[in-house]
Design an enzyme around this catalytic site. Structure first.
Site, PDB file in Angstrom:
ATOM      1  N   GLU A 467      -1.287  16.008 -56.859  1.00 17.22           N
ATOM      2  CA  GLU A 467      -0.122  15.171 -56.595  1.00 17.22           C
ATOM      3  C   GLU A 467       1.176  15.984 -56.698  1.00 17.22           C
ATOM      4  O   GLU A 467       2.081  15.830 -55.882  1.00 17.22           O
ATOM      5  CB  GLU A 467      -0.116  13.970 -57.562  1.00 17.22           C
ATOM      6  N   LYS A 471       3.814  16.487 -53.619  1.00 15.85           N
ATOM      7  CA  LYS A 471       5.235  16.127 -53.716  1.00 15.85           C
ATOM      8  C   LYS A 471       6.105  17.323 -53.344  1.00 15.85           C
ATOM      9  O   LYS A 471       7.073  17.179 -52.621  1.00 15.85           O
ATOM     10  CB  LYS A 471       5.616  15.675 -55.146  1.00 15.85           C
ATOM     11  N   HIS A 490     -12.250  32.323 -57.639  1.00 14.26           N
ATOM     12  CA  HIS A 490     -13.250  32.374 -56.566  1.00 14.26           C
ATOM     13  C   HIS A 490     -12.597  32.588 -55.197  1.00 14.26           C
ATOM     14  O   HIS A 490     -13.170  32.229 -54.171  1.00 14.26           O
ATOM     15  CB  HIS A 490     -14.096  31.095 -56.574  1.00 14.26           C
TER      16      HIS A 490
HETATM   17  C1  AGP Z   1       3.049  10.339 -50.540  1.00 11.35           C
HETATM   18  O1  AGP Z   1       4.201  10.844 -51.046  1.00 11.35           O
HETATM   19  C2  AGP Z   1       2.945  10.236 -49.105  1.00 11.35           C
HETATM   20  N1  AGP Z   1       4.092   9.772 -48.483  1.00 11.35           N
HETATM   21  C3  AGP Z   1       1.619   9.821 -48.521  1.00 11.35           C
HETATM   22  O2  AGP Z   1       0.693  10.764 -48.942  1.00 11.35           O
HETATM   23  C4  AGP Z   1       1.077   8.403 -48.811  1.00 11.35           C
HETATM   24  O3  AGP Z   1       0.705   8.280 -50.140  1.00 11.35           O
HETATM   25  C5  AGP Z   1      -0.120   8.153 -47.875  1.00 11.35           C
HETATM   26  O4  AGP Z   1       0.332   8.173 -46.553  1.00 11.35           O
HETATM   27  C6  AGP Z   1      -0.848   6.868 -48.165  1.00 11.35           C
HETATM   28  O5  AGP Z   1      -0.014   5.773 -48.017  1.00 11.35           O
HETATM   29  P1  AGP Z   1      -0.426   4.339 -48.551  1.00 11.35           P
HETATM   30  O6  AGP Z   1      -0.483   4.400 -50.013  1.00 11.35           O
HETATM   31  O7  AGP Z   1       0.667   3.439 -48.047  1.00 11.35           O
HETATM   32  O8  AGP Z   1      -1.750   4.012 -47.942  1.00 11.35           O
END
Ligand code: AGP
Length: 594
Positions: A467, A471, A490
């Site tokens: 995560e 970000k 690895h």
């Molecule tokens: C996260 O910062 C993103 N913008 C993106 O990964 C997001 O979490 C993903 O598109 C899933 O979206 P949702 O939770 O609306 O399904």
């Protein structure tokens, strides 16, 4: 993906449309446009942000109009490809969110019939189809046109000479906002909250006609009443509230979000998901489906549920799950999606449901498509999340997953009592991380000079590393790569050196000693190490180049404080680099295409 709005009423539509579009920009922002109808159609559009278009736009007359903010799929961002799209005569204008999958065939056919296309978009076929079938009744023309169309759509159609909007949806969200002698249409609630909090959610297959004082919805040709909902959050909640960016505001809202989500479910008389019932039907495992940040919440949920409930949990990226050949023997699947509109997640939900699985959606958006597909929906209480980078919605998802696992925990009473106390302290612990913003922004200043950064963690905090890396890359455009700390040797070791800082997440759990060893290995390759570690850790300061300290928590809750620290790190790094934090390039808030 794209944002669409419509207005019909007694006021000049132009400023209202621009105002609504500005609130929808998080859905796509590579170009935008409006069309107003007042006997003739006036279209104004360009490959610029809404604010710029509004400034440059001449005053256009009309009390009915439509608008669009685009996230390009078919054709690059340009004035020609920006919506609205018109028919040959310039009498019909359309805005669209979704994908017309058979557009090339339709385009060839319409071209052979004499229609002239100007853009590269799939959407333009809709305006030409409506033109083809228009014989004095716009609603009928839209209905017949949509019979030819495959794919997903939320559309609003206007005719130059009529004071009404014709709307339709399939697999893309669309709402109607009810006002006083005026009505609104939008792809999402924040667009219209300045004007009304009375909302009707359209369903797949619905076609509606919206005039200043009436809304008629038909499903399968028959008139139908769709329930009106009152939106409980205010327009202010969807504003920046004095923060420089939505992302920073949303990061700071997390103590409240944790409290709100927990209050909701700790007070509930029934457990949020009836796992006992699942056990009756032989549930020995659980499947969690999600994408992006929601998938990282799923990974944390997997660790927590496996430890507390003691059942194997599979967390799958929905976009990949859709192509795997797993047997769908699990009776329970949980789909996590902030927006409730992510195409890959919805597809996976439908797939498992067709296989006889009970599907529970964890979503932040009331009335979203995910909530319609699911057998049961658990709402997170994050409030509107505007920044493309998900922060507080992730936190709320974690709370639901923690609560679910704790509700069915097989841990002893003592452990559970500790966890209960621990979860209640989380708002305060997160507040402490927020209070250390200055320390984190110093590390961010340092990080902003590099092009590549590794994030390493083990166990539950490997999900946090993923995560953190997401970000960082999403908003600062720095290449952030997450690795399970034990895997670095690895292969990725070949990339380590003084120009590749490593962020090491060091939790006080059974991974601690191994993490220290990994940090020594990284240091031996000259990579600068920023450690994220609990306060009171006396050893880490001697190993790492710098340390971001987070408050002590139960190890299972460490993702909460660690993630907040990494959100701030990404935020301040992006700010240092002058990035457009809330609207990162090439991204959109909800990804409604596969
Ligand atoms: C996260 O910062 C993103 N913008 C993106 O990964 C997001 O979490 C993903 O598109 C899933 O979206 P949702 O939770 O609306 O399904």
């Amino acid at each position: 993906m794209c944002g669409i709005v419509g207005y019909v009423g007694e006021k000049q539509a132009q400023p209202i449309l621009f105002g609504c579009l500005a609130k929808l920009e998080y859905r796509g922002y590579d170009s935008c446009g409006i069309a107003l109808a007042s006997g003739s159609l006036k279209v104004y559009k360009d490959a610029v942000r809404v604010g710029e278009l509004a400034k440059a736009s001449p005053q256009l007359d009309g009390m009915v109009g439509i608008g669009h903010t685009r996230w390009a799929t078919h054709g690059e961002p340009s004035q020609i490809n920006a919506h609205p799209h018109c028919d040959c005569a310039g009498e019909i204008a359309v805005v669209h969110n979704g994908i017309i999958s058979n557009f090339q065939r339709l385009r060839n056919q319409l071209t052979s019939e004499g229609h002239k296309f100007v853009s590269e978009t799939d959407t333009e076929v809709i305006s030409h189809l409506v033109e083809k079938y228009y014989h004095g009744d716009l609603e009928e023309a839209v209905k017949v046109a949509l019979r030819d169309v495959d794919g997903s759509y939320a559309i609003i159609v206007v005719l130059a000479s009529e004071s009404k909007l014709v709307v339709a949806r399939k697999d893309s969200p669309l709402i109607i906002g009810i006002g006083d002698r005026e009505n609104f249409v939008a792809s999402d609630v924040p667009a219209i909250l300045d004007y009304t909090n009375r909302v009707i959610y359209l369903e797949d297959g619905d076609i509606g006609v919206v005039t200043p004082d009436s809304v008629t919805v038909k499903s399968k040709g028959a008139e139908i009443t769709r329930e009106e909902h009152k939106i409980l959050w205010s327009a202010e909640q969807a504003q920046k509230g004095g923060y420089e960016h939505f992302m920073l505001k949303e990061i700071h809202e997390q103590p409240k979000v944790i409290r709100d989500t927990l209050v909701e479910y700790t007070r509930a008389a029934e457990p949020i998901v009836d796992l006992e019932r699942m056990r009756d039907v032989g549930a020995e495992s659980m499947l969690i489906l999600a994408c992006g940040t929601s998938y990282h919440a799923a990974l944390v949920g997997k660790y927590v549920a496996e430890e507390l409930i003691g059942i194997p949990v599979r967390a799958e990226v929905a976009s990949e799950f859709n192509y795997c050949g797993y047997s769908l023997s699990t009776p329970l699947a949980i789909a996590i999606t902030q927006s409730g509109e992510t195409a890959d997640t919805l597809k996976a939900m439908k797939r498992v449901k067709e296989g006889g699985c009970r599907v529970v959606a964890i979503t932040n958006v009331v009335g979203s498509t995910a909530s319609r597909i699911a057998n049961q929906t658990v709402y997170t209480r994050a409030g509107p999340e505007i920044s493309v980078a998900a922060t507080k919605s992730f936190m709320a998802q974690l709370m639901v997953l923690y609560w679910l696992a704790m509700s069915y925990s097989k841990a002893d009473t003592r452990r559970l009592a500790d966890m209960l106390m621990g979860i209640r302290q989380l708002p305060e612990k997160v507040k402490q991380v927020l209070d250390s913003e200055d320390m984190i922004s110093e590390s961010a200043e340092y990080l902003s000079r590099f092009d590549d950064v590794f994030f390493i963690g083990r166990g539950i905090n490997f999900a946090v590393a993923m995560e953190g890396a997401l970000k960082l890359k999403e908003i600062s455009y720095i290449h952030g790569e997450a690795y399970a700390a034990g895997e670095l040797k690895h292969g990725p070791f070949a990339l380590l050196g003084s120009n590749t800082p490593v962020i090491a997440i060091v939790a006080q759990d059974n991974t601690y000693e191994a993490m220290l060893t990994n940090i020594k290995e990284v240091k031996a390759r000259r990579s600068p190490v920023i450690a994220l570690a609990e306060e009171g850790d006396e050893v880490i300061g001697e190993l790492a180049d710098s340390v971001i300290t987070v408050p002590q928590t139960d190890a299972l809750f460490s993702p909460v404080v660690n993630t907040v620290a990494l959100q701030l790190l990404a935020y301040y790094t992006a700010r240092q680099r002058g990035c457009p934090i809330d609207f990162p390039r090439n991204l959109a808030k909800s990804v409604t295409v596969e």
